[in-house]
Motif scaffolding. Sequence first.
Motif, PDB file in Angstrom:
ATOM      1  N   GLY A  26      36.592  28.462 -43.507  1.00 39.90           N
ATOM      2  CA  GLY A  26      36.349  29.063 -42.197  1.00 39.90           C
ATOM      3  C   GLY A  26      36.338  28.010 -41.095  1.00 39.90           C
ATOM      4  O   GLY A  26      36.886  28.203 -40.014  1.00 39.90           O
ATOM      5  N   LEU A  27      35.715  26.873 -41.411  1.00 39.49           N
ATOM      6  CA  LEU A  27      35.623  25.765 -40.456  1.00 39.49           C
ATOM      7  C   LEU A  27      37.015  25.215 -40.132  1.00 39.49           C
ATOM      8  O   LEU A  27      37.376  25.026 -38.963  1.00 39.49           O
ATOM      9  CB  LEU A  27      34.753  24.680 -41.090  1.00 39.49           C
ATOM     10  N   ALA A  28      37.807  24.987 -41.185  1.00 37.34           N
ATOM     11  CA  ALA A  28      39.144  24.411 -40.995  1.00 37.34           C
ATOM     12  C   ALA A  28      40.045  25.375 -40.229  1.00 37.34           C
ATOM     13  O   ALA A  28      40.740  24.970 -39.289  1.00 37.34           O
ATOM     14  CB  ALA A  28      39.757  24.065 -42.353  1.00 37.34           C
ATOM     15  N   VAL A  29      40.020  26.672 -40.610  1.00 35.93           N
ATOM     16  CA  VAL A  29      40.877  27.654 -39.940  1.00 35.93           C
ATOM     17  C   VAL A  29      40.540  27.733 -38.451  1.00 35.93           C
ATOM     18  O   VAL A  29      41.420  27.693 -37.587  1.00 35.93           O
ATOM     19  CB  VAL A  29      40.758  29.043 -40.614  1.00 35.93           C
ATOM     20  N   THR A  30      39.240  27.810 -38.125  1.00 37.21           N
ATOM     21  CA  THR A  30      38.828  27.896 -36.722  1.00 37.21           C
ATOM     22  C   THR A  30      39.337  26.699 -35.923  1.00 37.21           C
ATOM     23  O   THR A  30      39.958  26.859 -34.864  1.00 37.21           O
ATOM     24  CB  THR A  30      37.290  27.930 -36.606  1.00 37.21           C
ATOM     25  N   ALA A  31      39.074  25.495 -36.439  1.00 41.53           N
ATOM     26  CA  ALA A  31      39.432  24.283 -35.697  1.00 41.53           C
ATOM     27  C   ALA A  31      40.950  24.143 -35.565  1.00 41.53           C
ATOM     28  O   ALA A  31      41.459  23.779 -34.498  1.00 41.53           O
ATOM     29  CB  ALA A  31      38.837  23.060 -36.384  1.00 41.53           C
ATOM     30  N   LEU A  32      41.685  24.457 -36.648  1.00 39.23           N
ATOM     31  CA  LEU A  32      43.145  24.303 -36.600  1.00 39.23           C
ATOM     32  C   LEU A  32      43.771  25.326 -35.657  1.00 39.23           C
ATOM     33  O   LEU A  32      44.661  24.985 -34.863  1.00 39.23           O
ATOM     34  CB  LEU A  32      43.739  24.431 -38.014  1.00 39.23           C
ATOM     35  N   VAL A  33      43.316  26.588 -35.740  1.00 38.95           N
ATOM     36  CA  VAL A  33      43.878  27.624 -34.868  1.00 38.95           C
ATOM     37  C   VAL A  33      43.571  27.299 -33.398  1.00 38.95           C
ATOM     38  O   VAL A  33      44.436  27.446 -32.527  1.00 38.95           O
ATOM     39  CB  VAL A  33      43.333  29.026 -35.240  1.00 38.95           C
ATOM     40  N   PHE A  34      42.364  26.817 -33.135  1.00 43.57           N
ATOM     41  CA  PHE A  34      41.986  26.499 -31.756  1.00 43.57           C
ATOM     42  C   PHE A  34      42.833  25.336 -31.222  1.00 43.57           C
ATOM     43  O   PHE A  34      43.342  25.403 -30.100  1.00 43.57           O
ATOM     44  CB  PHE A  34      40.494  26.167 -31.681  1.00 43.57           C
ATOM     45  N   SER A  35      43.018  24.281 -32.026  1.00 46.75           N
ATOM     46  CA  SER A  35      43.858  23.149 -31.590  1.00 46.75           C
ATOM     47  C   SER A  35      45.267  23.628 -31.303  1.00 46.75           C
ATOM     48  O   SER A  35      45.885  23.255 -30.301  1.00 46.75           O
ATOM     49  CB  SER A  35      43.938  22.072 -32.680  1.00 46.75           C
ATOM     50  N   TRP A  36      45.764  24.477 -32.220  1.00 46.80           N
ATOM     51  CA  TRP A  36      47.133  24.990 -32.081  1.00 46.80           C
ATOM     52  C   TRP A  36      47.264  25.835 -30.810  1.00 46.80           C
ATOM     53  O   TRP A  36      48.199  25.661 -30.029  1.00 46.80           O
ATOM     54  CB  TRP A  36      47.476  25.813 -33.326  1.00 46.80           C
ATOM     55  N   ALA A  37      46.266  26.717 -30.575  1.00 46.27           N
ATOM     56  CA  ALA A  37      46.326  27.599 -29.405  1.00 46.27           C
ATOM     57  C   ALA A  37      46.200  26.806 -28.101  1.00 46.27           C
ATOM     58  O   ALA A  37      46.870  27.108 -27.111  1.00 46.27           O
ATOM     59  CB  ALA A  37      45.233  28.659 -29.494  1.00 46.27           C
TER      60      ALA A  37
END
Lengths: 235, 126
Positions: free
Chosen positions: B107-118
């Motif tokens: 959950g932590l990785a998905v949130t941070a990666l999606v936010f960086s990407w967005a």
Amino acid sequence: MRIENWLMGYQLFFWLGVTLALYWGALHLQRKLGGSPLANPVLVASAPIIAFLALSDTPFASYDLGGQVLLFFLGPATVALAIPFFRNIQRVRHVIGPLLVALSAGSLTAILSGVGIAFLLGADKATVLSMSAKSITTPIAMGVSEEIGALPVLTAGFVIAAGIIGAALGGPLLTLLGVRDERARGLGLGVAAHGIGTARAFQVSPLMGTFSGVAMTLNGILTALLLPLVWRLFF
Amino acid sequence: MGGDPLSFLPRALAFAGLCLCLVAGSQLAAWAGIGVPGAVMGLLLLLGALFLAHHVPQSLEDVSAFLLRHLNLFFVPAGVGLMAYAGLVARDLWPILAALFLSTLLGLAVTALVFSWALKRREEGK
């Protein structure tokens, strides 16, 4: 002589005093250890009480006379989350779109993978249900757990464990994945490790803490609004 | 501490205000019947009031800061209550540990990666 007989009508004050003293000691221990998330005050303060109750064969109901007084404050404290959220949401307004997308993705991932893994590995239904709220802040998680017929106390235990895991391992993991942006790191900690992650984020920088705090509260609110609804639709 | 005993009054009122939001929120949640915890409804009510008022009274700020700083204290009884589930936790120990570790980090990785990407996508779009 059993302690609950010996204390007579003063059990409430005795257990309240013991809990306050142990909490105070646990705060000092955590400070001495540089604010390490592993020295979680809830664990440090409750472990000796559990040991004492078990060894002296004292019923939990005796301790709970004092415990209920402290649990009473959870309600007003949950409402109080509105105040830092009100201040912080205005600081992240400029990136609210990407923030909501990332938060939804991460929150769904945490809920589905937590429930899925526990279910596939053959955990009890009560365990699986209690796992669904493990990534949201403890006071909201206990309420949600109650609404979906899970065990609030077990959920609280999972939430604290998830917070410690996320706060301790989240930073190194994100570095490994190449996420250097403090806003993204904070958001990740807030979504997966709620208050414990937010405390960790504030140790790094106010910016990271702000994003973590917003993520924590927003994740709690959205999950509390949607999880019981989804739950009723399917079960 | 000390001084005018009435100086305590604003904070007592602020705490009463939080409790009032809690009660109103609980009633609203029960009335709507949507299974939302009353405390979360109370939080939303207070948030709505803050957006209308545009500012936070100092006494409310103080009381909230105190409650939230010592949130852990209020969980100690829940921590002690876990002893009642020792059998269940022992039985499900491996599923619990696997779910907690994998799901939290995922959950932590998905949130941070999606936010960086967005964020990156938005900055490139400008």
